[in-house]
Design a protein around this motif. Structure first.
Motif, mmCIF file in Angstrom:
data_model
loop_
_atom_site.group_PDB
_atom_site.id
_atom_site.type_symbol
_atom_site.label_atom_id
_atom_site.label_comp_id
_atom_site.label_asym_id
_atom_site.label_seq_id
_atom_site.Cartn_x
_atom_site.Cartn_y
_atom_site.Cartn_z
ATOM 1 N N LEU A 1 29.070 -29.280 35.883
ATOM 2 C CA LEU A 1 27.753 -29.400 35.291
ATOM 3 C C LEU A 1 28.099 -28.997 33.780
ATOM 4 O O LEU A 1 27.659 -29.787 33.137
ATOM 5 N N GLU A 2 28.659 -27.857 33.570
ATOM 6 C CA GLU A 2 29.050 -27.526 32.009
ATOM 7 C C GLU A 2 29.573 -28.853 31.293
ATOM 8 O O GLU A 2 29.319 -29.034 30.027
ATOM 9 N N ASN A 3 30.738 -29.035 32.087
ATOM 10 C CA ASN A 3 31.430 -30.093 31.352
ATOM 11 C C ASN A 3 30.718 -31.608 31.037
ATOM 12 O O ASN A 3 30.561 -31.965 29.976
ATOM 13 N N TRP A 4 30.112 -31.786 31.929
ATOM 14 C CA TRP A 4 29.078 -33.206 31.880
ATOM 15 C C TRP A 4 27.916 -32.871 30.885
ATOM 16 O O TRP A 4 27.619 -33.975 30.069
ATOM 17 N N ARG A 5 27.379 -32.047 30.693
ATOM 18 C CA ARG A 5 26.440 -31.514 29.916
ATOM 19 C C ARG A 5 26.948 -31.492 28.474
ATOM 20 O O ARG A 5 26.242 -31.928 27.566
ATOM 21 N N GLY A 6 28.007 -30.864 28.365
ATOM 22 C CA GLY A 6 28.783 -31.058 27.112
ATOM 23 C C GLY A 6 29.033 -32.368 26.588
ATOM 24 O O GLY A 6 29.209 -32.302 25.345
ATOM 25 N N GLN A 7 29.353 -33.311 27.596
ATOM 26 C CA GLN A 7 29.445 -34.623 27.021
ATOM 27 C C GLN A 7 28.060 -35.468 26.901
ATOM 28 O O GLN A 7 28.339 -36.618 26.281
ATOM 29 N N GLY A 8 26.977 -34.910 26.801
ATOM 30 C CA GLY A 8 25.907 -35.212 26.719
ATOM 31 C C GLY A 8 25.228 -36.279 27.603
ATOM 32 O O GLY A 8 24.436 -37.089 27.516
ATOM 33 N N MET A 9 25.885 -36.099 28.892
ATOM 34 C CA MET A 9 25.411 -36.779 30.156
ATOM 35 C C MET A 9 24.131 -36.499 30.477
ATOM 36 O O MET A 9 23.512 -35.368 30.362
ATOM 37 N N ALA A 10 23.172 -37.595 30.738
ATOM 38 C CA ALA A 10 21.711 -37.261 31.058
ATOM 39 C C ALA A 10 21.632 -36.694 32.414
ATOM 40 O O ALA A 10 22.472 -36.581 33.340
ATOM 41 N N GLU A 11 20.501 -35.764 32.471
ATOM 42 C CA GLU A 11 20.363 -35.038 33.793
ATOM 43 C C GLU A 11 20.251 -35.843 34.912
ATOM 44 O O GLU A 11 20.796 -35.430 36.025
ATOM 45 N N ASP A 12 19.554 -36.970 34.641
ATOM 46 C CA ASP A 12 19.283 -37.777 36.104
ATOM 47 C C ASP A 12 20.744 -38.187 36.605
ATOM 48 O O ASP A 12 21.183 -38.431 37.783
ATOM 49 N N VAL A 13 21.598 -38.764 35.819
ATOM 50 C CA VAL A 13 22.965 -39.217 35.951
ATOM 51 C C VAL A 13 23.947 -37.851 36.487
ATOM 52 O O VAL A 13 24.693 -38.153 37.713
ATOM 53 N N ILE A 14 23.884 -36.630 36.011
ATOM 54 C CA ILE A 14 24.306 -35.512 36.672
ATOM 55 C C ILE A 14 24.076 -35.449 38.050
ATOM 56 O O ILE A 14 24.614 -35.042 38.955
ATOM 57 N N ALA A 15 22.739 -35.344 38.288
ATOM 58 C CA ALA A 15 22.282 -35.070 39.747
ATOM 59 C C ALA A 15 22.759 -36.223 40.555
ATOM 60 O O ALA A 15 23.154 -35.799 41.749
ATOM 61 N N PHE A 16 22.862 -37.321 40.150
ATOM 62 C CA PHE A 16 23.299 -38.486 40.976
ATOM 63 C C PHE A 16 24.782 -38.366 41.384
ATOM 64 O O PHE A 16 25.155 -38.270 42.430
ATOM 65 N N LEU A 17 25.596 -37.770 40.321
ATOM 66 C CA LEU A 17 26.949 -37.752 40.456
ATOM 67 C C LEU A 17 26.989 -36.396 41.516
ATOM 68 O O LEU A 17 28.062 -36.525 42.205
ATOM 69 N N ILE A 18 26.602 -35.295 41.288
ATOM 70 C CA ILE A 18 26.548 -34.247 42.299
ATOM 71 C C ILE A 18 26.263 -34.623 43.528
ATOM 72 O O ILE A 18 26.728 -34.150 44.654
ATOM 73 N N ASP A 19 25.199 -35.408 43.579
ATOM 74 C CA ASP A 19 24.836 -35.814 45.083
ATOM 75 C C ASP A 19 25.777 -36.655 45.792
ATOM 76 O O ASP A 19 26.154 -36.318 46.943
ATOM 77 N N VAL A 20 26.310 -37.737 45.220
ATOM 78 C CA VAL A 20 27.510 -38.589 45.842
ATOM 79 C C VAL A 20 28.554 -38.037 45.986
ATOM 80 O O VAL A 20 29.385 -38.265 46.864
ATOM 81 N N TYR A 21 28.864 -37.237 45.130
ATOM 82 C CA TYR A 21 30.429 -36.533 45.081
ATOM 83 C C TYR A 21 30.196 -35.401 46.404
ATOM 84 O O TYR A 21 31.352 -35.131 46.910
ATOM 85 N N ARG A 22 28.932 -34.599 46.297
ATOM 86 C CA ARG A 22 29.128 -33.600 47.345
ATOM 87 C C ARG A 22 28.953 -34.097 48.853
ATOM 88 O O ARG A 22 29.595 -33.586 49.516
ATOM 89 N N ASP A 23 28.301 -35.396 48.835
ATOM 90 C CA ASP A 23 28.119 -35.972 50.187
ATOM 91 C C ASP A 23 28.060 -37.509 49.947
ATOM 92 O O ASP A 23 27.107 -38.209 49.922
ATOM 93 N N THR A 24 29.271 -38.152 49.712
ATOM 94 C CA THR A 24 29.399 -39.349 49.644
ATOM 95 C C THR A 24 28.699 -40.223 50.842
ATOM 96 O O THR A 24 28.816 -40.182 51.916
ATOM 97 N N PRO A 25 27.615 -41.291 50.248
ATOM 98 C CA PRO A 25 27.039 -41.889 51.410
ATOM 99 C C PRO A 25 28.177 -42.679 52.384
ATOM 100 O O PRO A 25 29.164 -43.143 51.971
ATOM 101 N N LEU A 26 27.770 -43.059 53.835
ATOM 102 C CA LEU A 26 28.652 -43.437 54.643
ATOM 103 C C LEU A 26 29.174 -44.664 54.144
ATOM 104 O O LEU A 26 30.561 -45.133 54.395
#
Length: 279
Positions: free
Chosen positions: A215-240
């Motif tokens: 999270l700290e890394n992505w925010r440091g890159q200026g990534m939007a919060e909705d994109v970060i939330a999407f990445l965390i969601d799919v990385y933590r539990d990739t859809p089937l």
């Protein structure tokens, strides 16, 4: 028969163009900046902007197949001009339309599905080309830093996405189909970094980040919060569907899907240290 490819300078659009050329088709590539576009010999490059449908009328002349993307303008904003584009396509005599799925419901897909064209929605999972994001860190340090390194992905070669679209644009029997396009294997981040290491001829160290570090890394890159939330969601539990091999590439094209090891070999120079590349 001429095929018009929109989004032709994009990661997938270029592959659609290449695969159509390999099939011996006449290809017209649409771009907002024709002077800067670089395509193989034989490609007709034309100017036009999907957000300005009137600009597409000349490009559609004589076209029988149309490849569409679902966004236009800056920051991948959803394209809102689908009805006008499809009206022009119908007037021009277009018969087949493919759409590169935009990751959710979009006005373009909705309009195409409701149209009278022989339409096909091409729905790829993670692109193998996403691994190019690791290139700077691998070249400079030989390191990849990622969270959730055991997450699974049936990632797909961009050329296979292009090949599926090319078949649907040139052959009957694909109208009204939604094709989930994957690679031939389910891989972890560990598997992918090992393949890159083998291709470049030097090991790649994998450092697993905690969720908080990511999270700290992505925010440091200026990534939007909705994109970060999407990445965390799919990385933590990739859809089937993102971690299951579909077999679509072989079913549609008649040949096996390309492996990530093949992709890594093709792009090995991107991952080699600067000193080695200059030698």
């Amino acid at each position: 028969m001429t095929i018009l490819v929109t989004g032709a300078t994009g990661t997938v659009g270029r592959r659609v163009v290449e695969q159509l050329l390999e099939r011996g088709e006449q290809v017209r590539a649409l771009t907002r900046d024709p002077e800067r576009a670089e395509f193989p010999a034989g490609v007709e490059v034309v100017g036009g902007d999907l957000t300005d449908p009137a600009s597409l009328a000349p490009a559609l002349h004589g076209v029988t197949g149309l490849h569409l993307i679902t966004f236009g303008g800056e920051y991948f904003a959803p394209l809102e001009t689908a009805d006008e584009i499809l009206a022009l396509a119908e007037e021009a005599g277009v018969r087949r339309v493919t759409v590169l799925h935009g990751g959710g419901d979009t006005p373009v897909e909705t309009a195409v599905r409701a149209s009278g064209f022989a339409w096909t929605v091409v729905m790829p999972v993670e692109f193998m080309a996403n691994a190019l994001e690791w290139a700077p860190g691998i070249r400079s340090e030989g390191v990849v830093r990622e969270p959730f390194v055991d997450r699974l992905s049936a990632m797909v070669h961009e050329s296979d996405i292009g090949a599926v679209a090319a078949v649907a644009l040139t052959e009957d029997g694909h109208g009204g189909q939604e094709y989930l396009v994957t690679g031939p294997q389910v891989l972890t981040v560990r598997d992918k970094t090992a393949a890159v290491g083998a291709a470049r001829g030097a090991d790649v160290e994998l450092v697993e980040l905690t969720e908080e570090q990511a999270l700290e890394n992505w925010r440091g890159q200026g990534m939007a919060e909705d994109v970060i939330a999407f990445l965390i969601d799919v990385y933590r539990d990739t859809p089937l569907e993102g971690r299951t091999v579909s077999g679509t590439v072989e079913k549609v094209t008649g040949r096996p899907a390309r492996t990530f090891a093949q992709w890594a070999e093709e792009h090995a120079e991107h991952f080699r240290a600067e000193a080695r590349a200059e030698a």
